[in-house]
Design an enzyme around this catalytic site. Structure first.
Site, PDB file in Angstrom:
ATOM      1  N   SER A 145       0.815  -1.208   0.000  1.00 52.32           N
ATOM      2  CA  SER A 145       0.000   0.000   0.000  1.00 52.32           C
ATOM      3  C   SER A 145       0.854   1.266   0.000  1.00 52.32           C
ATOM      4  CB  SER A 145      -0.918  -0.041   1.219  1.00 52.32           C
ATOM      5  OG  SER A 145      -0.828   1.128   1.954  1.00 52.32           O
ATOM      6  N   LYS A 146       0.507   2.146  -0.911  1.00 55.47           N
ATOM      7  CA  LYS A 146       1.224   3.426  -0.964  1.00 55.47           C
ATOM      8  C   LYS A 146       0.773   4.266   0.222  1.00 55.47           C
ATOM      9  CE  LYS A 146       2.125   3.927  -5.816  1.00 55.47           C
ATOM     10  NZ  LYS A 146       1.926   4.595  -7.038  1.00 55.47           N
TER      11      LYS A 146
END
Ligand code: GLU
Length: 543
Positions: free
Chosen positions: A306-307
């Site tokens: 996940s960014k």
């Protein structure tokens, strides 16, 4: 340069009144009979390398931070090139101006440096004879090959406006058709093309995907060949109306001219590969081998990294306190098994032993426990000087005051960090675990904490500490003699051994948990031990 000076155009420069002029110039370059002034294949002759050598490249676009999966790919590229006596190139693919992010190129260089990935060509120093290694500086090259593709019937100009394309797209969405170019301009007559161009109409150049063929390749990371029917391949835009190439054209041209023969990239590019293979064929070039790497996943969610939470970007690992070599070790470990089953190993073992054909087809997982374990073991094994360097490098960025203290007492700091170094799982824990050794950071335990060892009796606590100081032991006695003396003190004062040990520990370290007390005292030295005890026992009245 391309054609002659008079034909030189400012590709991709500002739009407006000279827009028409510009598309005319691009048209002139693409459709005139003039031969290109530069013969790129001569400018970049084929490389003289040992047989079986791989030329690999990492070709990120500067669109944000450096993704940890990108580092993993770069490590694969580097290993393949190194092991085979080849070359590893870093190329910046910055032709998509809309996605360009200021500073992202530097972040790529810094990130690779930090992670210990070394390139042979390109990069910050721009070494090598096959440059420029940044696509925005190679624009004329792409025009040459767009022209060749048009000439040979493998590409065509497309005059559809964005409004027209949008309409088709909406219709396709509504009728649940695949999003593909409608083919309006695919078979325009030469006359119409000329007319449109003379009228100054803007155009792109599209790949003319042949009908009724299949494209197939053996991917390095897959057991079975990958097959693509050309009816499912879109007539991809290769050149935009401002003369900038798209990723597809630039990528193929550069890989060819730079002599790349093994391409690793993320599996999200698989659907681009058939288009690329068609271009290699159309240009009469030998295509490189392709290996599409499965994307990294989070262990728990099995989702892509996940960014939002940060684990996708290299910065996150840095801040969390993973040493660069340990992260590198981890990234290689999750795609490769060491022959001796080791988790922590010298990077050379990976370079020597990595074999893409032995790679599983499953996704590598970011298992935080494994990462922590590797980091911990790596840090514990370092020699004192290097361990301190790791701590200081981390602290310089995130706890500068701690970094300064460590540097001021360099020799002591090396010693302190060497006492049970395996307690440190991450560099970010160093201050909490080792800070108490430094007088600048030492804070004794809270009053209640200390008094809990003498059942709240303050006079008793001070009596014990006073006796300890008066008969001071610990430095010269040796461990066993010291322990025996403390035990005697316990029976004399009616306390339990463990309370005295704990009291001393809390006084000296400020905490209930520390390395063995005797070792702590040795590290602090007699003077500092006495100073810390005296500060408590001599506090007037209740403290
Ligand atoms: N520029 C592409 C990227 O941003 C490179 C893909 C490739 O390696 O071909 O990932």
């Amino acid at each position: 340069m391309h054609d002659s000076g008079k034909n030189k155009i400012e590709i991709g420069q500002s739009s407006g009144s000279n827009e028409r002029h510009k598309s005319e110039k691009i048209a002139e370059l693409l459709f005139s009979d003039a031969k290109p002034g530069t013969h790129w294949e001569e400018k970049y002759p084929s490389r003289e390398l040992p047989k079986g050598a791989y030329v690999t490249r990492f070709a990120p676009s500067p669109t944000g931070f450096l993704h940890v999966g990108g580092v993993m790919q770069a490590l694969t590229d580097e290993a393949e090139a190194k092991r085979s006596g080849g070359v590893f190139i870093l190329r910046i693919e910055d032709t998509d101006r809309a996605r360009f992010v200021e500073g992202a190129e530097e972040a790529i260089y810094d990130g690779l440096d930090w992670a210990g990935v070394h390139v042979d060509e390109g990069g910050r120093e721009k070494k090598g004879n096959y440059g420029p290694y940044k696509q925005s500086e190679r624009l004329e090259t792409y025009l040459t090959y767009a022209k060749e593709l048009i000439k040979n019937g493998f590409a065509y100009p497309c005059f559809c406006t964005s409004e027209e394309l949008q309409k088709v797209r909406e219709e396709q969405e509504r009728t649940k058709q695949p999003r593909m170019y409608s083919g309006t301009c695919r078979d325009l007559s030469e006359k119409s093309i000329e007319e449109y161009i003379n009228a100054g109409k803007r155009f792109t150049v599209r790949l003319k995907v042949p009908e009724g063929e299949t494209v197939e390749w053996n991917d390095l990371t897959k057991k079975n060949p990958i097959t693509w029917d050309t009816k499912n391949i879109d007539d991809q835009v290769l050149l935009k109306s401002d003369g900038f190439p798209t990723y597809h054209l630039a990528n193929v041209v550069d890989d060819h001219l730079m002599g790349v023969n093994r391409v690793y990239r993320g599996e999200e590019w698989i659907s681009s590969t058939p288009k690329h293979l068609l271009m290699y064929k159309a240009l009469g070039w030998k295509a490189p081998e392709f290996g599409h790497l499965v994307l990294l996943r989070e262990l728990e969610t099995q989702q892509k990294l996940s960014k939002r939470k940060g684990e996708a970007g290299l910065e996150w690992y840095k801040k969390e306190g993973y040493a660069p070599e340990a992260l590198r070790n981890f990234l290689t470990r999750i795609m490769w098994a060491h022959p001796e089953g080791r988790d922590v190993y010298p990077h050379e073992d990976f370079i020597r032993g990595f074999d893409v054909h032995k790679m599983g087809e499953g996704a590598p997982q970011v298992n935080p426990k494994l990462l922590e374990h590797i980091n911990q073991e790596y840090l514990a094994r370092l020699d004192p000087e290097k361990r301190l360097e790791e701590v200081v490098n981390w602290a310089k960025a995130f706890e500068p005051e701690f970094a300064e203290i460590c540097m001021k007492h360099r020799d002591d700091a090396e010693r302190y960090l060497g006492i049970e170094p395996e307690r440190m799982k991450k560099l970010s824990e160093a201050k909490a675990l080792f800070g108490f050794y430094f007088s600048e950071l030492y804070v004794t335990a809270a009053r209640e904490e200390l008094l809990s060892e003498t059942a709240g009796d303050e006079a008793k606590m001070k009596e014990v500490l006073t006796a300890y100081v008066n008969e001071f032991y610990g430095q010269e006695d040796g461990h066993d003699a010291w322990q025996a003396k403390v035990r005697k003190l316990a029976s004399r004062t009616g306390l339990k051994d463990k309370n005295i040990f704990m009291l001393l520990r809390k006084v000296l370290t400020g905490s209930k948990n520390s390395p063995p007390l005797y070792e702590v005292m040795q590290a602090l030295g007699g003077e500092e031990v006495l100073k810390r005890i005296n500060a408590i026992r001599q506090k007037p009245g209740t403290f």
